[in-house]
Design a protein around this motif. Sequence first.
Motif, PDB file in Angstrom:
ATOM      1  N   PHE A  71       8.103 -11.070   1.349  1.00  0.00           N
ATOM      2  CA  PHE A  71       8.034 -10.051   0.304  1.00  0.00           C
ATOM      3  C   PHE A  71       7.433  -8.755   0.854  1.00  0.00           C
ATOM      4  O   PHE A  71       7.900  -7.665   0.538  1.00  0.00           O
ATOM      5  N   ASN A  72       6.424  -8.876   1.707  1.00  0.00           N
ATOM      6  CA  ASN A  72       5.833  -7.707   2.353  1.00  0.00           C
ATOM      7  C   ASN A  72       6.852  -7.003   3.237  1.00  0.00           C
ATOM      8  O   ASN A  72       6.923  -5.777   3.247  1.00  0.00           O
ATOM      9  N   GLN A  73       7.629  -7.772   3.979  1.00  0.00           N
ATOM     10  CA  GLN A  73       8.665  -7.187   4.837  1.00  0.00           C
ATOM     11  C   GLN A  73       9.696  -6.420   4.010  1.00  0.00           C
ATOM     12  O   GLN A  73      10.094  -5.313   4.381  1.00  0.00           O
ATOM     13  N   ILE A  74      10.115  -6.986   2.896  1.00  0.00           N
ATOM     14  CA  ILE A  74      11.105  -6.339   2.033  1.00  0.00           C
ATOM     15  C   ILE A  74      10.543  -5.040   1.468  1.00  0.00           C
ATOM     16  O   ILE A  74      11.215  -3.998   1.479  1.00  0.00           O
ATOM     17  N   LEU A  75       9.307  -5.081   0.974  1.00  0.00           N
ATOM     18  CA  LEU A  75       8.692  -3.866   0.431  1.00  0.00           C
ATOM     19  C   LEU A  75       8.467  -2.809   1.508  1.00  0.00           C
ATOM     20  O   LEU A  75       8.635  -1.611   1.262  1.00  0.00           O
ATOM     21  N   THR A  76       8.102  -3.236   2.709  1.00  0.00           N
ATOM     22  CA  THR A  76       7.900  -2.290   3.811  1.00  0.00           C
ATOM     23  C   THR A  76       9.222  -1.624   4.188  1.00  0.00           C
ATOM     24  O   THR A  76       9.264  -0.410   4.442  1.00  0.00           O
ATOM     25  N   TRP A  77      10.310  -2.372   4.231  1.00  0.00           N
ATOM     26  CA  TRP A  77      11.622  -1.777   4.499  1.00  0.00           C
ATOM     27  C   TRP A  77      12.031  -0.836   3.361  1.00  0.00           C
ATOM     28  O   TRP A  77      12.620   0.221   3.603  1.00  0.00           O
ATOM     29  N   GLY A  78      11.707  -1.194   2.114  1.00  0.00           N
ATOM     30  CA  GLY A  78      11.972  -0.302   0.993  1.00  0.00           C
ATOM     31  C   GLY A  78      11.194   0.997   1.115  1.00  0.00           C
ATOM     32  O   GLY A  78      11.704   2.080   0.822  1.00  0.00           O
ATOM     33  N   TYR A  79       9.943   0.902   1.569  1.00  0.00           N
ATOM     34  CA  TYR A  79       9.106   2.074   1.827  1.00  0.00           C
ATOM     35  C   TYR A  79       9.768   2.977   2.865  1.00  0.00           C
ATOM     36  O   TYR A  79       9.881   4.187   2.678  1.00  0.00           O
ATOM     37  N   LEU A  80      10.221   2.364   3.952  1.00  0.00           N
ATOM     38  CA  LEU A  80      10.885   3.130   5.007  1.00  0.00           C
ATOM     39  C   LEU A  80      12.166   3.784   4.491  1.00  0.00           C
ATOM     40  O   LEU A  80      12.419   4.967   4.759  1.00  0.00           O
ATOM     41  N   ILE A  81      12.955   3.057   3.733  1.00  0.00           N
ATOM     42  CA  ILE A  81      14.211   3.594   3.195  1.00  0.00           C
ATOM     43  C   ILE A  81      13.931   4.775   2.264  1.00  0.00           C
ATOM     44  O   ILE A  81      14.637   5.790   2.313  1.00  0.00           O
ATOM     45  N   CYS A  82      12.889   4.667   1.429  1.00  0.00           N
ATOM     46  CA  CYS A  82      12.546   5.784   0.544  1.00  0.00           C
ATOM     47  C   CYS A  82      12.203   7.035   1.349  1.00  0.00           C
ATOM     48  O   CYS A  82      12.606   8.143   0.982  1.00  0.00           O
ATOM     49  N   PHE A  83      11.481   6.886   2.446  1.00  0.00           N
ATOM     50  CA  PHE A  83      11.144   8.059   3.240  1.00  0.00           C
ATOM     51  C   PHE A  83      12.335   8.588   4.031  1.00  0.00           C
ATOM     52  O   PHE A  83      12.439   9.798   4.257  1.00  0.00           O
ATOM     53  N   VAL A  84      13.248   7.739   4.436  1.00  0.00           N
ATOM     54  CA  VAL A  84      14.469   8.218   5.088  1.00  0.00           C
ATOM     55  C   VAL A  84      15.308   9.017   4.091  1.00  0.00           C
ATOM     56  O   VAL A  84      15.816  10.098   4.412  1.00  0.00           O
ATOM     57  N   VAL A  85      15.428   8.516   2.875  1.00  0.00           N
ATOM     58  CA  VAL A  85      16.170   9.238   1.833  1.00  0.00           C
ATOM     59  C   VAL A  85      15.480  10.560   1.530  1.00  0.00           C
ATOM     60  O   VAL A  85      16.137  11.601   1.381  1.00  0.00           O
ATOM     61  N   PHE A  86      14.151  10.562   1.451  1.00  0.00           N
ATOM     62  CA  PHE A  86      13.405  11.797   1.233  1.00  0.00           C
ATOM     63  C   PHE A  86      13.672  12.800   2.351  1.00  0.00           C
ATOM     64  O   PHE A  86      13.869  13.994   2.095  1.00  0.00           O
ATOM     65  N   GLU A  87      13.700  12.334   3.572  1.00  0.00           N
ATOM     66  CA  GLU A  87      13.980  13.218   4.710  1.00  0.00           C
ATOM     67  C   GLU A  87      15.393  13.795   4.615  1.00  0.00           C
ATOM     68  O   GLU A  87      15.616  14.970   4.905  1.00  0.00           O
ATOM     69  N   VAL A  88      16.358  12.993   4.203  1.00  0.00           N
ATOM     70  CA  VAL A  88      17.728  13.473   4.017  1.00  0.00           C
ATOM     71  C   VAL A  88      17.757  14.570   2.949  1.00  0.00           C
ATOM     72  O   VAL A  88      18.396  15.614   3.132  1.00  0.00           O
ATOM     73  N   TYR A  89      17.051  14.362   1.834  1.00  0.00           N
ATOM     74  CA  TYR A  89      16.984  15.380   0.782  1.00  0.00           C
ATOM     75  C   TYR A  89      16.365  16.672   1.309  1.00  0.00           C
ATOM     76  O   TYR A  89      16.829  17.767   0.988  1.00  0.00           O
ATOM     77  N   LEU A  90      15.320  16.551   2.121  1.00  0.00           N
ATOM     78  CA  LEU A  90      14.685  17.745   2.681  1.00  0.00           C
ATOM     79  C   LEU A  90      15.613  18.495   3.626  1.00  0.00           C
ATOM     80  O   LEU A  90      15.680  19.725   3.599  1.00  0.00           O
ATOM     81  N   VAL A  91      16.334  17.762   4.452  1.00  0.00           N
ATOM     82  CA  VAL A  91      17.266  18.406   5.386  1.00  0.00           C
ATOM     83  C   VAL A  91      18.391  19.087   4.615  1.00  0.00           C
ATOM     84  O   VAL A  91      18.766  20.227   4.928  1.00  0.00           O
ATOM     85  N   LYS A  92      18.921  18.432   3.590  1.00  0.00           N
ATOM     86  CA  LYS A  92      19.971  19.054   2.771  1.00  0.00           C
ATOM     87  C   LYS A  92      19.460  20.328   2.118  1.00  0.00           C
ATOM     88  O   LYS A  92      20.149  21.349   2.100  1.00  0.00           O
ATOM     89  N   TYR A  93      18.256  20.286   1.580  1.00  0.00           N
ATOM     90  CA  TYR A  93      17.671  21.464   0.948  1.00  0.00           C
ATOM     91  C   TYR A  93      17.464  22.577   1.963  1.00  0.00           C
ATOM     92  O   TYR A  93      17.761  23.738   1.696  1.00  0.00           O
ATOM     93  N   PHE A  94      16.987  22.225   3.141  1.00  0.00           N
ATOM     94  CA  PHE A  94      16.775  23.214   4.194  1.00  0.00           C
ATOM     95  C   PHE A  94      18.095  23.853   4.616  1.00  0.00           C
ATOM     96  O   PHE A  94      18.175  25.063   4.797  1.00  0.00           O
ATOM     97  N   MET A  95      19.129  23.051   4.775  1.00  0.00           N
ATOM     98  CA  MET A  95      20.437  23.577   5.161  1.00  0.00           C
ATOM     99  C   MET A  95      21.012  24.481   4.068  1.00  0.00           C
ATOM    100  O   MET A  95      21.653  25.484   4.354  1.00  0.00           O
TER     101      MET A  95
END
Length: 103
Positions: A73-97
């Motif tokens: 369960f910790n592994q799943i939540l940690t991967w979810g945490y990572l995915i949320c930050f990857v998606v956030f980074e994508v949103y930031l790059v799109k906004y910057f572009m």
Amino acid sequence: MDLVIFIVLALVIVLIFKSFDSFVYFFAMIDILLRILDFLKQLINIPEFTSFLNQYVPTSILSMINHYSSGVFNQILTWGYLICFVVFEVYLVKYFMKLRKRR
């Protein structure tokens, strides 16, 4: 208690804004705020402030995940945490572009 507050706030954000984008931005804003408070705790080094933050404020969302879960369960939540930050980074790059194209 900190996990309950975070979950309730996340649900309120999702129910009000009804989008995945709002959840990702909320998630990133809360994690960044917690990290800033942890950094201030280390810099200021006032005993009352430090003890208050140590008692009531987690260092990050990942520290909450590690504190309240273990195993798969910790592994799943940690991967979810990572995915949320990857998606956030994508949103930031799109906004910057988008900002770069306006100039």
